[in-house]
Design a protein around this motif. Structure first.
Motif, PDB file in Angstrom:
ATOM      1  N   TYR A 187       0.774  -1.221  -0.268  1.00 58.85           N
ATOM      2  CA  TYR A 187       0.207   0.084  -0.111  1.00 58.85           C
ATOM      3  C   TYR A 187       1.002   1.033  -0.318  1.00 58.85           C
ATOM      4  O   TYR A 187       1.957   1.101   1.069  1.00 58.85           O
ATOM      5  N   ASP A 188       0.796   2.083  -0.966  1.00 57.09           N
ATOM      6  CA  ASP A 188       1.469   3.177  -0.925  1.00 57.09           C
ATOM      7  C   ASP A 188       0.492   4.442  -0.883  1.00 57.09           C
ATOM      8  O   ASP A 188      -0.961   4.979  -1.002  1.00 57.09           O
ATOM      9  N   LYS A 189       0.618   4.740   0.883  1.00 60.63           N
ATOM     10  CA  LYS A 189      -0.365   6.039   1.453  1.00 60.63           C
ATOM     11  C   LYS A 189      -0.135   7.306   0.542  1.00 60.63           C
ATOM     12  O   LYS A 189      -0.824   7.907   0.483  1.00 60.63           O
ATOM     13  N   ASP A 190       0.917   7.546  -0.088  1.00 61.45           N
ATOM     14  CA  ASP A 190       0.528   9.047  -0.644  1.00 61.45           C
ATOM     15  C   ASP A 190      -0.335   8.671  -2.284  1.00 61.45           C
ATOM     16  O   ASP A 190      -0.779   9.578  -2.274  1.00 61.45           O
ATOM     17  N   ARG A 191      -0.604   7.636  -2.815  1.00 55.51           N
ATOM     18  CA  ARG A 191      -0.924   7.767  -3.944  1.00 55.51           C
ATOM     19  C   ARG A 191      -2.160   6.841  -3.333  1.00 55.51           C
ATOM     20  O   ARG A 191      -3.544   7.348  -4.830  1.00 55.51           O
ATOM     21  N   LYS A 192      -2.773   6.289  -2.294  1.00 54.72           N
ATOM     22  CA  LYS A 192      -3.879   6.087  -1.939  1.00 54.72           C
ATOM     23  C   LYS A 192      -3.701   4.632  -2.915  1.00 54.72           C
ATOM     24  O   LYS A 192      -5.312   4.702  -3.500  1.00 54.72           O
ATOM     25  N   THR A 193      -3.200   3.922  -3.210  1.00 62.93           N
ATOM     26  CA  THR A 193      -3.232   2.877  -4.069  1.00 62.93           C
ATOM     27  C   THR A 193      -2.684   0.672  -3.173  1.00 62.93           C
ATOM     28  O   THR A 193      -1.676   1.903  -2.858  1.00 62.93           O
TER      29      THR A 193
END
Length: 231
Positions: free
Chosen positions: A181-187
């Motif tokens: 999970y990439d929290k910056d890209r919310k992906t």
């Protein structure tokens, strides 16, 4: 976050992430009783804030992370055998760390105490591997013990069925080990085609509720590679 730490033995996922603009940091090959664990990111590294906790064996990771993080060398009691091999296999949600507390590296415990992280104890030593993070307050897991341990916490949990994830050399893999999970890209990225999972519709709906996009990195069978750590 524009860097991704993941297994050196699964270059297809690294190439897919490169195409999406990520710089790849490969894992090391370490001593583990189970051959399929020797390259798993979620056993080698744990990042909290500006601090990276890294096993002493992982010379490549230590060097790669030293430019961006305060690196703390861990694994004094690491043996490559469960439960000593899961000393960094913990899951962060905001100011909480989900883990098997008895197995957690002492340096991580000290950091959590100093910086106000609460520890949520679960029996499952492979806590991070067992859970896919969907947001800072939501996870997906097939582990009923983890679900029960989180009942009194403000964490949204989607329960899925066990299986349907490949882990070469083992009966089955885990959803956290097959994702990142990439929290910056919310992906939430999946190693393989998440649409083939029997619970895909529930997973898609749950992620939509958390305003999280899901991306399959290729069309292969969903595969546990030890997770992807974005940093």
């Amino acid at each position: 976050m524009n860097k991704a730490i993941l297994s050196v033995r699964h270059p297809q996922y690294a190439e897919a992430l490169k195409a999406l603009g990520y710089q790849i940091i490969p894992t090391d090959i370490i001593s583990c009783d189970m051959p399929y664990e020797r390259d798993h990111a979620d056993l080698q590294c744990l990042i909290l804030d500006d601090t990276a906790f890294v096993l002493s064996e992982c010379k490549g990771l230590i060097k790669a992370l030293s430019d961006s993080y305060h690196v703390v060398i861990c694994g004094k009691h690491f043996s490559g055998r469960y439960p000593d091999n899961v000393c960094l296999n913990a899951l962060q949600l905001k100011n909480k760390l989900i883990c098997r507390i008895r197995s957690l590296d002492e340096k991580v415990k000290e950091y959590c105490q100093k910086h106000g992280y609460g520890l949520i104890n679960v029996k499952q030593g492979y806590a991070k591997c067992s859970c896919a993070v969907v947001s800072d307050h939501a996870i997906i897991t097939a582990d009923n013990g983890i679900i029960r341990s989180l009942e009194d916490n403000p964490i949204d949990v989607l329960s899925i069925g066990k299986g349907s994830i490949r882990l070469d050399g083992a009966d089955t893999g885990f959803i956290g080990g097959a994702s990142g999970y990439d929290k910056d890209r919310k992906t939430l990225y999946f190693c393989g085609n998440i649409k083939e999972h029997p619970d895909y519709n529930s997973i898609k709906r749950f992620c939509n509720e958390q305003d999280t996009q899901i991306v399959s990195l290729n069309d292969d069978h969903l595969t546990d590679i030890g997770g992807i750590i974005f940093c």
